[in-house]
Design an enzyme around this catalytic site. Structure first.
Site, PDB file in Angstrom:
ATOM      1  N   ASP A 114      -2.801   8.363  -0.855  1.00 38.08           N
ATOM      2  CA  ASP A 114      -3.261   7.329   0.079  1.00 38.08           C
ATOM      3  C   ASP A 114      -4.736   7.001  -0.171  1.00 38.08           C
ATOM      4  O   ASP A 114      -5.131   5.835  -0.283  1.00 38.08           O
ATOM      5  CB  ASP A 114      -3.049   7.847   1.512  1.00 38.08           C
ATOM      6  CG  ASP A 114      -3.600   6.900   2.574  1.00 38.08           C
ATOM      7  OD1 ASP A 114      -3.418   5.680   2.427  1.00 38.08           O
ATOM      8  OD2 ASP A 114      -4.229   7.396   3.530  1.00 38.08           O
TER       9      ASP A 114
ATOM     10  N   HIS B 120       0.827  -1.224   0.000  1.00 40.26           N
ATOM     11  CA  HIS B 120       0.000   0.000   0.000  1.00 40.26           C
ATOM     12  C   HIS B 120       0.860   1.273   0.000  1.00 40.26           C
ATOM     13  O   HIS B 120       0.709   2.120  -0.897  1.00 40.26           O
ATOM     14  CB  HIS B 120      -0.969  -0.017   1.178  1.00 40.26           C
ATOM     15  CG  HIS B 120      -1.630   1.303   1.439  1.00 40.26           C
ATOM     16  ND1 HIS B 120      -2.479   1.903   0.537  1.00 40.26           N
ATOM     17  CD2 HIS B 120      -1.546   2.164   2.494  1.00 40.26           C
ATOM     18  CE1 HIS B 120      -2.900   3.058   1.020  1.00 40.26           C
ATOM     19  NE2 HIS B 120      -2.339   3.236   2.210  1.00 40.26           N
TER      20      HIS B 120
ATOM     21  N   GLU C 260       0.797   5.246  12.823  1.00 38.56           N
ATOM     22  CA  GLU C 260      -0.573   4.817  13.118  1.00 38.56           C
ATOM     23  C   GLU C 260      -0.683   3.305  13.347  1.00 38.56           C
ATOM     24  O   GLU C 260      -1.431   2.856  14.214  1.00 38.56           O
ATOM     25  CB  GLU C 260      -1.467   5.218  11.938  1.00 38.56           C
ATOM     26  CG  GLU C 260      -2.954   5.144  12.218  1.00 38.56           C
ATOM     27  CD  GLU C 260      -3.748   5.648  11.025  1.00 38.56           C
ATOM     28  OE1 GLU C 260      -4.845   5.112  10.819  1.00 38.56           O
ATOM     29  OE2 GLU C 260      -3.275   6.553  10.313  1.00 38.56           O
ATOM     30  N   ASP C 261       0.080   2.503  12.580  1.00 39.71           N
ATOM     31  CA  ASP C 261      -0.142   1.049  12.569  1.00 39.71           C
ATOM     32  C   ASP C 261       0.999   0.214  13.149  1.00 39.71           C
ATOM     33  O   ASP C 261       0.905  -1.013  13.176  1.00 39.71           O
ATOM     34  CB  ASP C 261      -0.402   0.580  11.124  1.00 39.71           C
ATOM     35  CG  ASP C 261      -1.708   1.134  10.571  1.00 39.71           C
ATOM     36  OD1 ASP C 261      -2.615   1.385  11.374  1.00 39.71           O
ATOM     37  OD2 ASP C 261      -1.806   1.315   9.341  1.00 39.71           O
TER      38      ASP C 261
END
Length: 722
Positions: free
Chosen positions: A153, A62, A90-91
């Protein structure tokens, strides 16, 4: 023994994507920068290891796909690195400090700008979304590359929606249409905007998308001959005029066709039968010469010419638009622009990176984008919360522009339906705060006067003048709305009380009453109804724009103030007052001509005998009366609207025994009652019947109509309105 087959080694998808990215970057970055990108890729791949998307592919695919879309725009090295690293904070367990230490402040700030906020104390998902968009916009104000990474994104997320649940697809698509496609449009990035709109359309309305897509494919074959005829005519005439330019047939985008069908209530053939062409020239002078040639070749339609070269759109878009009557009487849309204008139209702010030059058009585009971002900062300062910021942002993102002039000849761009107050605030906040009236083309007009294209406006100010809360009812620009609200927020309490008292006294005088007629007991009854503790507090609420003086005065003009809130005393149907926002303490009745139900767009009319009568926005009676009367109010349903509301449907039924019983049984099963049935026309085969039934809201009615459509005896079903 057979020879052993050679082993085939297949590269992993992420390796192929990185190679594709590296090929794109090597065309415009040096080896040092390519090495930095590789380090960012290695770091991101290491921390995303073991993470997979719902499609099953490795998560690192991604951010690489996002980086590829930015590389096609020739984004600089830090923007590419930020795209590769954008989901780490964030992840994963990577922090902003880690990125700062390894890749520098520029990259760390970009990654932080696109990272969603966590640990939000928000009551609703809407608040959380609004807070994240607000954070992104503030980061964008510091660095425009933030929105470039975010759009990349969002583009890849929309392209990989296939594995999502339908409701989640629709939610993400709606958010994209509400926020991201308008931002892309505002920054002039039409190529990304059209792609996003098409993906959103497919996600939200897959059936409509397929039907429209098939219709376009079928229609293409029938259009070739006419397109060739028109193209050859244009080329021949331009060659005779010794003008060199490129001519291209232009097909409308599916979402654009769909929006026009909805907004203009046109059929597919009405829209697709228009033949569109784009002519690209070397310079502006040639554009106007081409315009003269095509107007001599085909007859122009009066009023359909727009000059966006002399007066560019807010996002920097420039082109000449004209509509002509071509051969066989078909309408032809022609856009005429320079090659430079076309590149700007497709890429917008991205042209700053895509076409590295000191070209004036590129710098103008960036200047316009920076001006818009400064406006966002002003909205942010005056917005009370993130939801108010989002509301103001949406208004700012959908402008239909007009151009008006100052007395000195300067051009001011404003949204359509702007008032004099909007113009005053556009000139300067201090002018807006002190305006009292204006002259439009030397003719004296009130502040609420709507402006038209091309007029000259002179604002009249006074030192004693101050913003009026009622201005909020007719201003349309963010700058005016936030300027008025900002002033009112800092209003001293006593000044607000005095203003509210004056506004209420004026409304009472218009009704032939004065404050002396209002007894102590009436005041107490009123305070109980509006749930306030004193008249000073009520005056303050009016002065700050939280209560409408018109409604308070109407309530005080009744013999028994508190009785006006009891709808069951005045109506046959026994229920609680209709929950319409802004009508506290008023009798509210539903117009029987159009029978609006919760969910319908509505308007209110003040009737001295009936209180506020609520009509459907498209009711013929309300449309006619609004042209004659000023006693109309903009109202809307409250979110907690409850009860049962009558509405009427028209059914064309097969005329056979048991038809009415089947219809009644189906309606009853859907938790609705039939109030009346009127058989208007009947023959041996078909019966046309009108049913008045009770429903909770539009969704309830839609479900009932859907069930009735399934019955073989129902030939046609429609809802009736006045």
């Amino acid at each position: 023994m057979s020879a052993q087959e050679p082993t085939v080694i297949t590269a992993r998808p992420e390796q192929l994507l990185y190679e594709q990215l590296n090929d794109l970057l090597s065309k415009y970055l040096d080896q040092t920068h390519l090495d930095e990108v590789y380090l960012a890729y290695q770091f991101s791949a290491k921390h995303h290891a073991g993470q997979f998307r719902k499609s099953g592919e490795a998560y690192i695919c991604h951010p690489l796909a996002v980086a590829i879309s930015l590389a096609k725009m020739r984004m600089d090295v830090h923007g590419i690195m930020a795209a590769i690293l954008h989901d780490l904070i964030e992840d994963t367990d990577v922090s902003k400090a880690d990125i700062l230490e390894l890749f520098g402040e520029d990259v760390a700030e970009l990654v932080d700008g696109v990272t969603k906020l966590t640990q939000l104390n928000c009551k609703t998902q809407a608040e959380a979304q609004a807070e994240n968009v607000r954070k992104m916009c503030m980061a964008m104000a510091k660095d425009m590359r933030v929105i470039m990474v975010k759009l990349g994104d969002r583009l890849h997320n929309m392209q990989t929606l296939g594995v999502m649940r339908p409701e989640k697809k629709r939610r993400i698509a709606k958010e994209t249409l509400d926020i991201y496609t308008p931002i892309a449009n505002r920054l002039g990035m039409n190529s990304i905007r059209h792609t996003l709109e098409s993906l959103c359309f497919e996600a939200m309305y897959p059936m409509r998308y397929r039907i429209l897509d098939n219709a376009v494919k079928k229609a293409r074959g029938n259009r070739k001959e006419i397109i060739e005829t028109i193209t050859n005519s244009l080329k021949t005439r331009l060659h005779q005029a010794h003008i060199t330019c490129d001519i291209q047939g232009r097909e409308k985008y599916l979402y654009s066709i769909y929006k026009k069908m909805l907004s203009k209530k046109l059929s597919f053939s009405d829209i697709f039968d228009v033949y569109a062409f784009r002519i690209q020239c070397e310079d502006v002078d040639t554009c106007y010469r081409v315009l003269g040639v095509v107007h001599n070749l085909f007859k122009p339609i009066p009023g359909k010419f727009k000059d966006y070269i002399a007066l560019p759109k807010a996002n920097g878009y420039q082109s000449l638009h004209t509509i002509l009557i071509g051969p066989y009487g078909v309408p032809i849309e022609i856009q005429i622009r320079t090659h430079q204008m076309h590149r700007m139209s497709e890429s917008g702010i991205a042209a700053h990176w895509l076409y590295k030059s000191d070209d004036e058009d590129h710098s103008n585009s960036k200047t316009r984008a920076n001006e818009w971002v400064r406006d966002l900062l002003e909205i942010q300062k005056t917005a009370g919360n993130s939801l108010e910021f989002i509301d103001n942002l949406k208004i700012d993102l959908f402008p239909q522009e007009i151009f008006v002039f100052t007395p000195q000849g300067s051009i001011i761009k404003l949204p359509r339906d702007s008032s004099v107050v909007d113009f005053a605030y556009a000139v300067h906040t201090d002018i807006g705060n002190s305006c009292v009236s204006a002259r439009i083309d030397k003719r004296l007009v009130p502040l609420q006067a709507k402006l038209e294209n091309g007029v000259t406006v002179e604002v009249i100010t006074a030192s004693w003048a101050r913003p009026n809360p009622l201005w909020l009812n007719y201003v349309v620009t963010n700058k005016a709305r936030s300027g008025i609200r900002s002033y009112l927020k800092h209003f001293k309490q006593q000044e607000a009380i005095n203003l509210g008292r004056r506004l209420l006294e004026k409304e009472l005088q218009d009704m032939g009453k004065s404050t002396e007629d209002i007894s102590e007991s009436m005041q107490q009854q009123l305070l109980q109804v509006v749930k306030l503790d004193s008249m000073d507090t009520l005056h303050e609420e009016i002065g700050l724009g939280n209560k409408m003086p018109f409604l308070i005065a109407k309530q005080l003009s009744q013999a028994d103030v508190s009785a006006t809130i009891k709808l069951e005393d005045a109506e046959i149907r026994k229920e609680t007052p209709l929950p319409i926002k802004g009508t506290e303490g008023m009798v509210v009745t539903i117009a029987k001509c159009c029978r609006p139900i919760p969910g319908d767009p509505i308007v209110g009319y003040f009737n001295p005998g009936k209180g506020i009568v609520v009509h459907h926005h498209e009711c013929r009676n309300s449309t006619n009366e609004r042209k004659k009367s000023t006693d109309w109010l903009e109202v809307e349903w409250s979110h907690d609207a409850a009860g049962e509301y009558p509405t009427e449907i028209r059914l064309e039924l097969l005329n056979q025994p048991g038809t009415l019983a089947t219809i009644a049984s189906t309606i009853s099963k859907m938790d609705s009652n039939i109030e009346s049935v009127n058989i208007s026309n009947q023959d041996g085969r078909v019966s046309v019947d009108f049913f008045t039934l009770t429903v909770k809201d539009r969704v309830h009615l839609a479900n009932i109509m859907r069930q009735l459509k399934k019955l073989f005896i129902v030939l046609k079903i429609t809802r009736t309105r006045g």
